[in-house]
Motif scaffolding. Structure first.
Motif, PDB file in Angstrom:
ATOM      1  N   SER A 100      -9.129   1.019   1.533  1.00 46.07           N
ATOM      2  CA  SER A 100      -8.588   2.184   2.240  1.00 46.07           C
ATOM      3  C   SER A 100      -7.807   3.103   1.311  1.00 46.07           C
ATOM      4  O   SER A 100      -7.501   4.240   1.670  1.00 46.07           O
ATOM      5  CB  SER A 100      -7.693   1.734   3.396  1.00 46.07           C
ATOM      6  OG  SER A 100      -6.484   1.163   2.915  1.00 46.07           O
TER       7      SER A 100
ATOM      8  N   GLN B  93      -9.847  -5.186   2.071  1.00 49.46           N
ATOM      9  CA  GLN B  93      -9.947  -4.123   3.072  1.00 49.46           C
ATOM     10  C   GLN B  93      -8.850  -3.083   2.871  1.00 49.46           C
ATOM     11  O   GLN B  93      -9.103  -1.874   2.969  1.00 49.46           O
ATOM     12  CB  GLN B  93      -9.860  -4.730   4.473  1.00 49.46           C
ATOM     13  CG  GLN B  93     -11.044  -5.577   4.872  1.00 49.46           C
ATOM     14  CD  GLN B  93     -10.833  -6.274   6.212  1.00 49.46           C
ATOM     15  OE1 GLN B  93      -9.888  -5.985   6.942  1.00 49.46           O
ATOM     16  NE2 GLN B  93     -11.715  -7.208   6.535  1.00 49.46           N
ATOM     17  N   VAL B  94      -7.627  -3.548   2.584  1.00 48.08           N
ATOM     18  CA  VAL B  94      -6.522  -2.616   2.367  1.00 48.08           C
ATOM     19  C   VAL B  94      -6.758  -1.819   1.088  1.00 48.08           C
ATOM     20  O   VAL B  94      -6.548  -0.594   1.054  1.00 48.08           O
ATOM     21  CB  VAL B  94      -5.184  -3.371   2.298  1.00 48.08           C
ATOM     22  CG1 VAL B  94      -4.045  -2.410   1.975  1.00 48.08           C
ATOM     23  CG2 VAL B  94      -4.904  -4.090   3.622  1.00 48.08           C
TER      24      VAL B  94
ATOM     25  N   HIS C 130      -5.958  10.219  -4.749  1.00 41.25           N
ATOM     26  CA  HIS C 130      -5.984   9.094  -3.816  1.00 41.25           C
ATOM     27  C   HIS C 130      -6.297   7.800  -4.565  1.00 41.25           C
ATOM     28  O   HIS C 130      -7.127   6.985  -4.145  1.00 41.25           O
ATOM     29  CB  HIS C 130      -7.007   9.337  -2.707  1.00 41.25           C
ATOM     30  CG  HIS C 130      -6.801   8.461  -1.492  1.00 41.25           C
ATOM     31  ND1 HIS C 130      -5.596   8.385  -0.820  1.00 41.25           N
ATOM     32  CD2 HIS C 130      -7.655   7.608  -0.846  1.00 41.25           C
ATOM     33  CE1 HIS C 130      -5.722   7.531   0.189  1.00 41.25           C
ATOM     34  NE2 HIS C 130      -6.953   7.044   0.196  1.00 41.25           N
TER      35      HIS C 130
ATOM     36  N   ARG D 299       0.836  -1.208   0.000  1.00 40.45           N
ATOM     37  CA  ARG D 299       0.000   0.000   0.000  1.00 40.45           C
ATOM     38  C   ARG D 299       0.865   1.251   0.000  1.00 40.45           C
ATOM     39  O   ARG D 299       0.562   2.236  -0.691  1.00 40.45           O
ATOM     40  CB  ARG D 299      -0.920   0.004   1.221  1.00 40.45           C
ATOM     41  CG  ARG D 299      -1.752   1.273   1.350  1.00 40.45           C
ATOM     42  CD  ARG D 299      -2.677   1.219   2.566  1.00 40.45           C
ATOM     43  NE  ARG D 299      -3.489   2.429   2.629  1.00 40.45           N
ATOM     44  CZ  ARG D 299      -3.201   3.477   3.399  1.00 40.45           C
ATOM     45  NH1 ARG D 299      -2.117   3.460   4.193  1.00 40.45           N
ATOM     46  NH2 ARG D 299      -3.981   4.543   3.389  1.00 40.45           N
TER      47      ARG D 299
END
Length: 255
Positions: free
Chosen positions: A125, A121-122, A190, A88
């Motif tokens: 984010s 989930q990562v 992002h 990430r």
């Protein structure tokens, strides 16, 4: 059927044989990339994620299996949270996407299913944001590359626009402009970034309008030796982040 004449089932079976031969104690595995989704070509490799017991070693292996190159992404269960955090932080999410979009080959104890859920989930984010230092360096580097690109402009047809060495320099600088300019708007929005074929894909996902302008500008340099459209698009990227940065930039080296 794929271009290579094999269906997805054949690729999955080949990947499963590879895992069984090289990592017989694996806790599970999945096949990703084009081979998993019917888009493989004659030169496509096999991208295989392999979950290992904690006594194993995380890493990467590139081998040839049944006539095809295969890349194995190895992770122990204990290493996964830290590894996903690293993936990430670099904003590419290579292995995260492999688990998210791959096709399970074997999962006798549910480890692959749990790992896929963690990867999702990562991914949800989003990538890590640019640090202030990364942001300022990005502005400075892109400003320098754009200045160099514009300086390499001379009038004339493509055949005589620059001396050969100058033309090579122009193409090299254009590549740097595109890479740096693509990295910054994806971070600004992002969004995940990428390299190679994934650079234009991720760029267009993050910003279809500005991304297309950058890619068209890069192609114009290659085809017509005209850097103006790419320079203009790169300046729009700089405007997103506070404008060009030349004097006033400072970086402290820490050993």
């Amino acid at each position: 059927m794929t271009e290579h004449g094999q269906d997805q089932g054949a690729f999955r079976a080949a990947a499963a044989r590879l895992v069984a031969a090289r990592h017989p104690h694996a806790l599970g595995a999945l096949l990703g990339g084009s081979a998993a989704h019917g888009r493989a070509t004659a030169s496509s490799d096999l991208d295989v994620a392999v979950l290992l017991p904690d006594r194993g070693h995380s890493g990467r292996e590139v081998v040839r299996h049944e006539g095809r190159v295969a890349e194995l992404f190895l992770n122990t269960v204990a290493d996964l949270p830290e590894f996903f955090a690293w993936d990430r932080a670099r904003r590419r999410g290579t292995v995260l996407f492999l688990y998210d979009r791959g096709v399970p080959l074997a999962d006798p104890h549910g480890h692959v299913a749990r790992t896929r859920e963690l990867a999702r989930q990562v991914l949800a984010s989003g990538p890590a944001p640019l640090t202030p230092q990364e942001r300022e360096y990005g502005r400075y580097a892109l400003t320098c590359y754009v200045d160099d690109l514009v300086d390499l402009t001379t009038p004339g047809d493509v055949s005589d626009r620059t001396e050969p060495a100058g033309r090579y320099e122009q193409l090299s600088v254009a590549d740097h402009v595109l890479r740096e300019a693509a990295h910054l708007p994806t971070a600004h929005h992002h969004a995940w970034t990428g390299v190679g074929k994934w650079l234009p894909r991720r760029l267009l996902e993050a910003d279809p309008v500005l991304g297309a302008a950058l890619l068209r500008g890069h192609r114009t340099v290659a085809e017509r030796a005209d850097p103006a459209p790419l320079a203009a698009a790169a300046r729009q990227v700089l405007d997103l982040l506070g404008g060009p940065l030349r004097e006033g930039y400072a970086h402290r080296w820490t050993p």
